[in-house]
Write a protein that holds these residues in place. Structure first.
Motif, PDB file in Angstrom:
ATOM      1  N   ASN A   1      11.367   3.840 -10.151  1.00  0.00           N
ATOM      2  CA  ASN A   1      10.695   5.296  -9.546  1.00  0.00           C
ATOM      3  C   ASN A   1       9.334   5.527 -10.231  1.00  0.00           C
ATOM      4  N   ARG A   2       9.532   5.327 -11.385  1.00  0.00           N
ATOM      5  CA  ARG A   2       8.248   5.678 -12.546  1.00  0.00           C
ATOM      6  C   ARG A   2       7.286   4.694 -12.030  1.00  0.00           C
TER       7      ARG A   2
ATOM      8  N   TYR B   1      12.631   7.214  -2.238  1.00  0.00           N
ATOM      9  CA  TYR B   1      12.612   7.031  -3.430  1.00  0.00           C
ATOM     10  C   TYR B   1      13.700   5.893  -3.705  1.00  0.00           C
TER      11      TYR B   1
ATOM     12  N   GLU C   1       8.840  11.631   0.320  1.00  0.00           N
ATOM     13  CA  GLU C   1      10.123  11.817  -0.499  1.00  0.00           C
ATOM     14  C   GLU C   1      10.819  10.388  -0.512  1.00  0.00           C
TER      15      GLU C   1
ATOM     16  N   ARG D   1       4.795   4.676   0.447  1.00  0.00           N
ATOM     17  CA  ARG D   1       3.898   5.908   0.796  1.00  0.00           C
ATOM     18  C   ARG D   1       4.545   7.117   1.596  1.00  0.00           C
TER      19      ARG D   1
ATOM     20  N   GLU E   1      -3.635  11.615  -9.570  1.00  0.00           N
ATOM     21  CA  GLU E   1      -2.786  11.269  -8.509  1.00  0.00           C
ATOM     22  C   GLU E   1      -3.555  11.694  -7.026  1.00  0.00           C
TER      23      GLU E   1
ATOM     24  N   SER F   1       5.987   5.842  -8.668  1.00  0.00           N
ATOM     25  CA  SER F   1       5.261   6.870  -8.392  1.00  0.00           C
ATOM     26  C   SER F   1       3.907   6.732  -9.390  1.00  0.00           C
ATOM     27  N   HIS F   2       3.595   5.414 -10.024  1.00  0.00           N
ATOM     28  CA  HIS F   2       2.410   5.445 -10.752  1.00  0.00           C
ATOM     29  C   HIS F   2       1.317   5.272  -9.900  1.00  0.00           C
TER      30      HIS F   2
ATOM     31  N   GLU G   1       2.830  13.404 -17.766  1.00  0.00           N
ATOM     32  CA  GLU G   1       4.293  12.929 -17.362  1.00  0.00           C
ATOM     33  C   GLU G   1       5.068  13.140 -18.560  1.00  0.00           C
TER      34      GLU G   1
ATOM     35  N   ASP H   1      -4.623   9.227  -4.221  1.00  0.00           N
ATOM     36  CA  ASP H   1      -3.949   9.329  -2.762  1.00  0.00           C
ATOM     37  C   ASP H   1      -4.802   9.644  -1.713  1.00  0.00           C
TER      38      ASP H   1
ATOM     39  N   GLY I   1       2.112   1.403  -8.529  1.00  0.00           N
ATOM     40  CA  GLY I   1       2.965   1.371  -7.247  1.00  0.00           C
ATOM     41  C   GLY I   1       2.217   1.010  -6.440  1.00  0.00           C
TER      42      GLY I   1
END
Lengths: 529, 572
Positions: A115-116, A24, A22, A19, B567, A119-120, A490, B571, A124
């Motif tokens: 990473n996909r 990664y 940036e 969370r 998203e 970021s889902h 996406e 969030d 995620g």
């Protein structure tokens, strides 16, 4: 909303890392490893997020992906690089594991995958995923503990949507009941949802197009560029040799030309690598994505089919119950009549005989009704694979309603006919009746009542399942629609990035070559005539 | 006799060599005198040595069986490029059978130097007829070359400004001649051979070029005459002979040919060139000019000479020319490699174009599926197509402007090598003649001092011949005297021949050196031209590439990804 948040808050350390701004996930390396000194070697990929590092092998990625898609059958779980094809194995034999470009490609694609997922919006936040990234966690432990260990074999046996107010992503007692029909993939929906019909068609075409057309044609371009790069390398060497045989400004010019050609070689090779990573792989991913979307849509289709089948079997049960109740009513009337006759003074044998007669009467009068039920049931059994089987098995302890019904009905024909033949000799009939009763059914009354009870129970289960499924279907459909929309976005974003990357790679290629050829041109101009 | 040789320039053999005669040293024969001795060997030659020559000539005066012959002054054995192999071969090909060289001044009129027509006659009707043509096809060259070299040395070997351009191919159909293409050829030059400095244009067809090329070959044997495009280059055959592609390519190659002519200080002044470029009545002028130009040696003649010489080797290679050949060989190799490699690269490039095309189509197909961004995808597909077109253009230019240049240069290399071979032939002639002269002198020595043998031994065959002659009662002294007279004359003739061959060879050498400089210069110029076109085709392509790919970027960046509220929702 509430439901969703319940998923999101596992609050583990990985969750917090993910969370972060940036954040990664990197695959920092790939090492050949082996669990035992003599054991088979495999490639372990080092996964790093912030300062947490863990190692996973390809098969674990594979099982993570499988786990995620089993947990979330309505979500589009990103693809992982394909397994080595048989051709690769045939060509490289055991050296596949030493195939560096292959490993590099996998590294890149696995990293993209992680990473996909990260970021889902939902995947995620799945703790299973976090556990995958956590260091010191044996993946097999994760596989053998909840929630993965609680997953039913068939994803239809659980609830996937939060709308159903039932715990989702877990083996569901109600849906796992043997009463719940399991639809086959070829089931044709009675009332298909036009939105998804459209989606299916579209996805199908995209999937075909991506893998059959686009992927193939861009692969060709890349392969040809690679070949051309090699030609340029050769040509550059030739010019270099040529320049050695010349002298003065001509030699210089040819040398520069050779350098320009060499640069073309380098740039072409570089372009091949860039296109591979920034275009070819995403295209392949999306070609895989298209197939994943197809699977997700198929799941929804099955879910829908399941709901329709529950509805229809509930309907059937209702009919069965009605007919049973009708029989019951009939029997009651007869019994009343019999008891009236008893008061007149008939013996038990007569009762039996009457009972038999009643059966015959019943048979004659209600022949159509039960027959229809049987037919219906049979049809249903044919439609619903395994339904009857498991149904029967389950009820083994008691008497299976269906089986009972069958044997009852089937068995009641001969007496009917025989009763016609031996209408007058009552004793004969009595004997027959007794023996038949002994063979077939000890107590038809009890059986029938039992049946009615069972049917009612089944109807309750089905009713509950229908409620759940209906909600689950509508919930998951909405979620799926959102997921599809999200994925479409996406995909468009990916497409945009890919195309921009493609254009930029070409711009760079052209610019670099332009520079070296301009230099060469300047040198050629210096040739004095 | 050594006196005579003192005047001779021995350029070809500047360095000392035991085998070839040397002016500076002792009598060139001394080597042989010492080796062959001064044996008094009657009038018999060293049969073993001479046999090869004599036998094929069919009139061996010096064989023992023909003692009367020595009186005939024309008995001279032929001295072709001398080796036995050659001689034997020549026996089977009458046209090349070698004229005897009976010491006449060989500097005869050019018109008479058409060997193929003359020699057979003289040679066969009367083998003793003195014939001043030794090397038919070289005869005329030499006279021309020497002529030109005498007229040019004073002026710098630099071409006068001359621009010849070829344009406007037109198709003609003629009942008699069929269909053909003519080209408009315009010349601008201040050369005094031309009527005026004004540009003038003529129409010529390919056949006319062929005529000019042949005329130049005859006129300038020592020059590297620019080659003509092959009549049917394989690539040409791909299409119709009258397709614009073919015509364009041929036009281009002819332009190369004309450029090379214009650049050549001698050839540009040629009357044949003038007629070709200027004549309003070409058909007639051409015929007139053809008469002036020595008629071509028969193909067989030239061919067999070349073939014959392929077997003989220069004894004393001149480093300058060896270097030249090496330079041309290397250039040829390099050009060949480039050409071959490009035949593969060209194929690959056109494959790549196809791949880009189908990729572009793939994107276009996607645009019909992804309707949300179909405009952008369509734009991308268009750009891909443009890129492919630009690539095609580059390959086309590369092919037409650079690879053609490479190909033409290769042909020029062949021409240069032909000239170098002709020069080698000249040297070979001289060497053979010298060798023959040496042998004749040796023979004279032996005749003067019979019996003496090289190593004190006795030459068996000579002895036997002497014995036989004795037995026959031939007057040995008289025979010897006669032989000596004959040999003396022969030596005189040979000396003159050798001097002549030397002159020829030297003149040829000078010309070739100049030619080679010209060739190098032309090569540099043409290389530059080709490389410029080569680089430009690439520069243009990459420039176009940069601009077309850049042009699509804004379109692609305009693809809006709708705010992912999903998203966001998650969030919050």
């Amino acid at each position: 909303m509430n439901n969703r948040q319940s998923i999101t808050s596992c609050g583990c350390s990985i969750e917090r890392l993910l969370r972060q701004e940036e954040s990664y996930i990197f695959i920092t390396g790939a090492q050949k490893q082996s669990d035992t000194p003599a054991g088979k070697t495999y490639i372990a990929y080092s996964i790093r997020i912030s300062d947490t590092e863990t190692k996973r092998r390809y098969s674990e990625f594979e099982s993570l992906r499988r786990a995620l898609s089993r947990l979330h059958p309505t979500l589009i779980v990103p693809p992982i690089p394909e397994k080595h094809s048989l051709v690769d194995y045939a060509a490289l034999q055991t050296r596949v594991k030493d195939d560096l470009p292959m490993i590099e490609k996998r590294k890149r694609m696995l990293q993209t995958f992680l990473n996909r997922v990260a970021s889902h919006p939902e995947l995620g936040r799945d703790h299973v995923f976090h556990r995958f990234l956590e260091s010191g966690v044996a993946w097999s432990d994760v596989l053998h503990s909840p929630p993965l260990s609680q997953l039913p074999k068939n994803p239809l046996q659980m609830v996937v949507s939060k709308e159903a107010n039932v715990q989702a992503h877990k083996y569901n007692m109600v849906l796992s009941s043997n009463l719940i029909p399991i639809p086959s993939a070829t089931y044709v929906l009675k009332s298909p949802d036009p939105r998804f019909e459209e989606s299916e068609k579209f996805t199908f075409r995209i999937a075909n197009y991506m893998s059959n057309n686009l992927d193939k044609s861009q692969r060709k371009v890349i392969r040809r560029l690679g070949e051309l790069a090699n030609d340029y390398a050769e040509l550059g060497a030739v010019y270099n040799g040529f320049s050695l045989n010349e002298s003065g400004s001509v030699a210089n010019a040819i040398e520069k030309i050779g350098q320009a050609v060499d640069a073309s070689y380098t740039e072409s090779a570089q372009m091949v690598t860039s296109l591979e990573g920034e275009f070819a792989e995403p295209i392949q991913e999306h070609s895989q994505f298209a197939h994943i979307v197809k699977q997700v849509l198929r799941f929804r289709h099955l879910k829908h089919a399941q709901m329709e089948m529950i509805e229809s079997s509930l309907e059937n049960k209702k009919e069965t119950l009605e007919s049973l109740q009708r029989m019951e009513g009939e029997a009651r009337r007869l019994e009343e009549a019999i008891s009236r006759e008893r008061t007149i003074g008939r013996n038990a044998v007569d009762i039996d005989e009457l009972n038999n007669n009643r059966n015959n009467h019943d048979g004659l009068e209600d022949m159509n009704d039960p027959n229809e039920i049987i037919n219906d049931e049979r049809q249903q059994q044919e439609e619903e694979n395994g339904y009857h089987h498991s149904y029967g098995n389950n009820q083994n302890g008691i008497v299976s309603p269906t089986t009972t019904l069958h044997s009852n009905m089937d068995a009641s024909y001969p007496p009917k006919r025989s009763s016609k033949a031996w209408a007058s000799p009552v004793k004969m009939i009595n004997a027959m009746g007794h023996s038949l009763q002994n063979i077939i059914d000890v107590d038809p009354e009890a059986t029938r009542r039992n049946q009615i009870g069972k049917t009612k129970d089944a109807m309750d289960v089905l009713q509950e399942a229908l409620e759940i499924t209906r909600k689950d279907l509508s919930g998951s459909s909405t979620e799926l629609q959102k997921e599809l929309d999200r994925f479409q976005k996406e995909k468009i974003k990916d497409l945009r990035d890919m195309l921009i990357a493609y254009a930029k790679i070409h711009i760079r290629y052209c610019q670099k070559n332009l520079e070296s050829w301009q230099e060469a041109r300047a040198e050629v101009d210096k040739i004095a005539i | 006799m050594s006196d005579e040789y003192e005047n001779v320039e021995w350029n070809v053999h500047a360095t000392s060599d035991a085998y070839t005669p040397q002016v500076e040293g002792d009598d060139p024969l001394s080597a042989f005198s010492s080796s062959n001795g001064y044996q008094n060997n009657n009038d018999n030659n060293n049969v073993g040595q001479m046999k090869g020559f004599m036998s094929i000539n069919g009139h061996h005066d010096n064989s023992p069986s023909s003692p009367t012959l020595p009186t005939t002054p024309s008995f001279m054995p032929t001295i072709n490029n001398g080796s036995q192999t050659t001689a034997i071969k020549s026996a089977t090909t009458p046209t090349t059978s070698l004229p005897t060289i009976n010491g006449k001044e060989n500097d005869i009129a050019t018109s008479s130097s058409s060997p193929s027509s003359m020699i057979p006659d003289t040679h066969y009707t009367n083998s003793s007829t003195p014939d001043n043509n030794h090397y038919p096809y070289q005869k005329s060259p030499f006279s021309t070359t020497s002529g030109s070299s005498s007229s040019f040395p004073s002026e710098p070997f630099i071409a006068k400004p001359m621009v010849i351009s070829i344009a406007d191919p037109q198709k003609h159909t003629d009942g008699a001649q069929g269909t053909f293409i003519t080209y408009l050829i315009t010349t601008i030059t201040s050369l005094d051979t031309f009527a005026s400095a004004q540009p003038r244009s003529v129409r010529r067809r390919f056949q006319d070029f062929v005529w000019l090329h042949n005329a130049l070959l005859l006129e300038y044997p020592a020059a590297i005459v620019p080659p003509l495009p092959e009549k049917h280059r394989l690539e040409y055959i791909k299409g119709d002979r009258f397709s614009s592609e073919f015509i364009d390519r041929r036009k281009m190659s002819l332009q190369w040919f004309l450029n090379r002519i214009a650049r050549h200080p001698e050839i540009q002044r040629s009357q044949s060139v003038r007629v070709f470029l200027e004549s309003g009545d070409f058909r007639n002028d051409k015929r007139m000019q053809s008469r002036k130009v020595p008629p071509a040696a028969s193909v067989l003649d030239t061919l067999s000479d070349t073939l014959l010489n392929a077997f003989s080797k220069i004894k004393k290679p001149d480093e300058r020319f060896v270097d030249m050949k090496e330079t041309v060989d290397k250039l040829e190799d390099n050009l060949n490699t480039v050409e071959q490699l490009y035949s593969r690269i060209g194929k690959r490039q056109s494959d790549l174009q196809q791949d880009y095309t189908s990729f572009g189509q793939g994107i276009q197909g996607l645009s019909t599926l992804e309707t949300g961004i179909s405009k952008q995808l369509q734009g991308f597909a268009d750009v891909t197509e443009k890129y492919e077109k630009a690539m095609k253009k580059m390959n086309h230019d590369e092919d037409l402007l650079y690879l053609n240049d490479v190909h033409e240069l290769l042909a020029y290399c062949h021409a240069a090598k032909t000239t170098l071979r002709a020069r080698d032939q000249k040297q070979l002639d001289f060497e053979e003649l010298s060798a023959y002269l040496d042998r004749t002198r040796q023979e004279r020595e032996r005749t003067m001092h019979p019996g003496r043998h090289l190593d004190g031994g006795v030459n068996i065959s000579e002895l036997v011949t002497d014995k036989i002659n004795e037995v026959r009662g031939i007057d040995m002294v008289r025979a010897r005297r006669e032989k000596l007279v004959r040999l003396e004359r022969k030596i005189k003739e040979l000396e003159s021949e050798v001097a002549n061959a030397n002159d020829e060879s030297n003149a040829f050498n000078k010309q070739v050196i100049k030619e080679f400089e010209l060739f190098q210069q032309a090569k540099t110029e043409e290389m530059k031209q080709g490389l410029v076109a080569y680089a430009d085709s690439h520069i243009k392509f990459y420039e176009t590439g940069v601009s077309i790919w850049e042009s699509i970027l804004p379109t692609l960046e305009s693809i809006k990804i709708e705010d992912g509220h999903k998203e966001d929702e998650g969030d919050e």
